[in-house]
Write a protein that holds these residues in place. Structure first.
Motif, PDB file in Angstrom:
ATOM      1  N   ASP A  29       0.853  -1.187   0.000  1.00 13.08           N
ATOM      2  CA  ASP A  29       0.000   0.000   0.000  1.00 13.08           C
ATOM      3  C   ASP A  29       0.893   1.243   0.000  1.00 13.08           C
ATOM      4  O   ASP A  29       1.373   1.668   1.045  1.00 13.08           O
ATOM      5  CB  ASP A  29      -0.920  -0.012   1.227  1.00 13.08           C
ATOM      6  N   VAL A  30       1.110   1.811  -1.173  1.00 14.91           N
ATOM      7  CA  VAL A  30       2.015   2.954  -1.287  1.00 14.91           C
ATOM      8  C   VAL A  30       1.443   4.183  -0.596  1.00 14.91           C
ATOM      9  O   VAL A  30       2.187   5.061  -0.135  1.00 14.91           O
ATOM     10  CB  VAL A  30       2.316   3.242  -2.773  1.00 14.91           C
ATOM     11  N   ASN A  31       0.133   4.268  -0.496  1.00 17.11           N
ATOM     12  CA  ASN A  31      -0.474   5.437   0.165  1.00 17.11           C
ATOM     13  C   ASN A  31      -0.099   5.522   1.642  1.00 17.11           C
ATOM     14  O   ASN A  31      -0.078   6.613   2.213  1.00 17.11           O
ATOM     15  CB  ASN A  31      -2.005   5.386   0.025  1.00 17.11           C
ATOM     16  N   ARG A  32       0.195   4.394   2.265  1.00 15.24           N
ATOM     17  CA  ARG A  32       0.622   4.401   3.660  1.00 15.24           C
ATOM     18  C   ARG A  32       1.933   5.196   3.808  1.00 15.24           C
ATOM     19  O   ARG A  32       2.096   5.973   4.746  1.00 15.24           O
ATOM     20  CB  ARG A  32       0.806   2.961   4.142  1.00 15.24           C
ATOM     21  N   THR A  33       2.856   5.009   2.855  1.00 20.77           N
ATOM     22  CA  THR A  33       4.113   5.760   2.883  1.00 20.77           C
ATOM     23  C   THR A  33       3.856   7.254   2.715  1.00 20.77           C
ATOM     24  O   THR A  33       4.441   8.079   3.426  1.00 20.77           O
ATOM     25  CB  THR A  33       5.050   5.261   1.761  1.00 20.77           C
ATOM     26  N   TYR A  34       2.976   7.608   1.772  1.00 21.94           N
ATOM     27  CA  TYR A  34       2.673   9.025   1.556  1.00 21.94           C
ATOM     28  C   TYR A  34       1.985   9.633   2.779  1.00 21.94           C
ATOM     29  O   TYR A  34       2.238  10.799   3.126  1.00 21.94           O
ATOM     30  CB  TYR A  34       1.787   9.184   0.316  1.00 21.94           C
TER      31      TYR A  34
END
Length: 568
Positions: free
Chosen positions: A499-504
């Motif tokens: 889940d790349v949005n977690r990093t953002y």
């Protein structure tokens, strides 16, 4: 000399064709085969079948052995699982010998030139380039086999060369123990030198098919090849961790045990193979028929030996594993302080698919070390003892030097891989990995900058943080650590489950917290809660944490191929 050069040239064609064909097959199915090899090893039977299937597909037991060593090196499979995979690979590689026997009972040159023509068309069609490479590799392989066969028959039929050849091999016509042992050693050494058991198998078939070498003596060369082919994995794993060295040595042990019992039961086992293939060494076959039968006997013996060897040893893999662990003991060193590269080795006959896998694992190790370095910085912040503080600071400096060296070494390795003929997808992966290691090295720089800032504060006995400042720094460092942990989760797994949005979200949280603390810091200085010098050191740490979060985002974007504005 002309005959010798034709022999060497045909072997070179064969080796190039085998290598090209294996690389193309790995490009076509490499990632799927890697996942299969990593997943389908739950027990000795599935491990054996997986090793057999993968080797039959990529046409290279060396490639399977290197992948297996790499997986053991990374802790993805155990030594016992690796031994069963290697046993299966020994069966899978026998398919190659049957391909080679085709050259002695089919006129394969009829298929070679159409394959070249079709292959060049597909190569110029970018979407079909890999299939074109596969056809070209297969065509070169069979052209080399055909040339080797023709050259071998010319060699024994030409009066000017047949006398020399017969004198050279005359001593081997007597089937004695010492002749057999010498041929076994020759087969091992030749395979070790050329790093291709396929090439030596083809040479053995040519010598036996032309009648220069008795088939029973050719069997000794085949057995020697089975030992020599294990040396590649041993060479590659020489500088790897203890688990990889054990896996490579297992490859050698399994084949050595097999050759030992094959020598003890040489005559009855060879007689059984001759009975199955209908070959009688005492009969005078026409040259063409003898060539076919000799090649089939060698291919059949190679297959029967490897199947029998696997069936005999598959029940004892645990005991073999214990023996290998007893032989190869771990070095008494602190793995955390062992700063050499673990996964990238100067391997032989390595394909881009395997090289990319090794580089990805090394980058994962790089990222994990950078997280340990950040943990040292957090410990340094609360360390009160001067001696322990100095020791921890020196350790952080050592890690920063490591990060510089790792970036350079991985970049050099990727540059070497980039010199090969690569698909567009592989080139994109290399570009992404170069960006990843650059950003990981920047994380190391940020950690060292924080350590220097903390050291500067420690040297100034008058500059002390308030309890509130300590709380804010710890909160910011915790957010940064969460970002690194999430990044390592990506580097250690598959990006489609990430889940790349977690990093953002973490990065936005870091940015907002930094902005809030920046405003509050100005107010606190104006209210004389602490000095301007303390506030400067305080904000330097906060800003470095924010930069570290940016570097983490850059690594994630490089690995996933996304950009933040695509997600928000």
């Amino acid at each position: 000399m002309w005959i010798v050069f034709k022999l060497l040239g045909s072997l070179a064609l064969l080796m190039f064709g085998m290598k090209s064909m294996s690389e193309a097959l790995q490009k076509l199915a490499g990632p799927q085969l890697r996942h299969l090899l990593g997943a389908m090893t739950t027990n000795r039977l599935t491990g054996m079948l997986t090793g057999m299937f993968v080797t039959a597909v990529v046409q290279s037991s060396t490639a399977t052995a290197l992948m297996t060593v790499s997986f053991v090196n990374a802790g993805m499979i155990t030594l016992v699982q690796a031994i069963s995979v290697v046993m299966g690979a020994h069966i899978g590689t026998t398919v190659t010998a049957w391909f080679m026997s085709l050259a002695f009972w089919l006129n394969i040159t009829d298929f070679v030139y159409p394959a070249f023509f079709l292959g060049i068309i597909l190569i110029y069609m970018k979407s079909r380039r890999i299939i074109g490479d596969l056809l070209f590799g297969a065509a070169f392989l069979f052209l080399g086999l055909s040339t080797l066969k023709v050259t071998g028959f010319d060699m024994v039929q030409d009066p000017s060369t047949s006398v020399v050849v017969n004198q050279l091999f005359e001593g081997f016509n007597d089937i004695t123990f010492w002749n057999a042992l010498l041929l076994l050693i020759v087969g091992t050494v030749l395979t070790l030198c050329v790093q291709s058991s396929a090439a030596i198998m083809a040479l053995t078939m040519m010598l036996c098919a032309t009648g220069v070498l008795p088939v029973e003596q050719g069997i000794m060369l085949v057995l020697g090849e089975n030992i020599g082919t294990t040396m590649t994995a041993i060479i590659v794993a020489a500088k790897a961790n203890v688990h990889a060295r054990r896996a490579a040595f297992a490859h050698f042990v399994v084949n050595t045990i097999g050759v030992t019992w094959a020598l003890i039961f040489l005559k009855p086992f060879f007689g059984l193979v001759c009975h199955i293939t209908g070959f009688d060494g005492s009969m005078n076959y026409p040259p063409a028929e003898y060539a076919v039968k000799a090649s089939v006997v060698l291919a059949c013996y190679h297959t029967a030996f490897n199947i029998a060897n696997t069936l005999l040893q598959i029940s004892f893999v645990q005991y073999i594993g214990r023996f290998i662990c007893w032989i190869i003991k771990p070095k008494k060193i602190d793995e955390e302080e062992d700063f050499r590269l673990h996964f990238i080795q100067s391997g032989i006959m390595k394909t881009p698919e395997l090289s990319i896998l090794e580089a990805q694992k090394e980058i994962r190790s790089f990222a994990e070390r950078m997280q340990r370095m950040f943990g040292m910085v957090r410990e340094l912040l609360i360390e009160k003892d001067e001696q322990k503080f100095a020791k921890q600071y020196a350790r952080i400096e050592k890690y920063e030097g490591l990060s510089d060296n790792m970036e350079i070494e991985i970049a050099k390795y990727l540059d070497q891989v980039g010199d090969a003929h690569l698909s567009d997808d592989t080139k994109a992966k290399i570009r992404a990995m170069l960006r990843e290691i650059s950003e990981l090295e920047s994380i190391g720089d940020a950690c060292l900058n924080m350590a220097r800032t903390i050291s500067r504060k420690a040297q100034s006995k008058q500059d002390h943080f308030t309890e509130k400042q300590y709380d804010h720094i710890h909160q910011m460092m915790e957010l940064a650590n969460q970002a690194i942990t999430h990044m390592n989760h990506l580097l250690g797994g598959r990006k489609d489950s990430y889940d790349v949005n977690r990093t953002y979200n973490i990065e936005h949280e870091i940015n907002n917290f930094r902005n809030q603390l920046k405003r509050q810091n100005i107010n606190d200085i104006n209210n004389h809660l602490y000095t301007y010098a303390v506030g400067t050191i305080y904000m330097d740490l906060i800003n470095e944490c924010e930069k570290l979060g940016d570097y983490v985002v850059n690594v994630v974007e490089a690995r996933t191929g996304t950009r933040q504005k695509d997600n928000y």
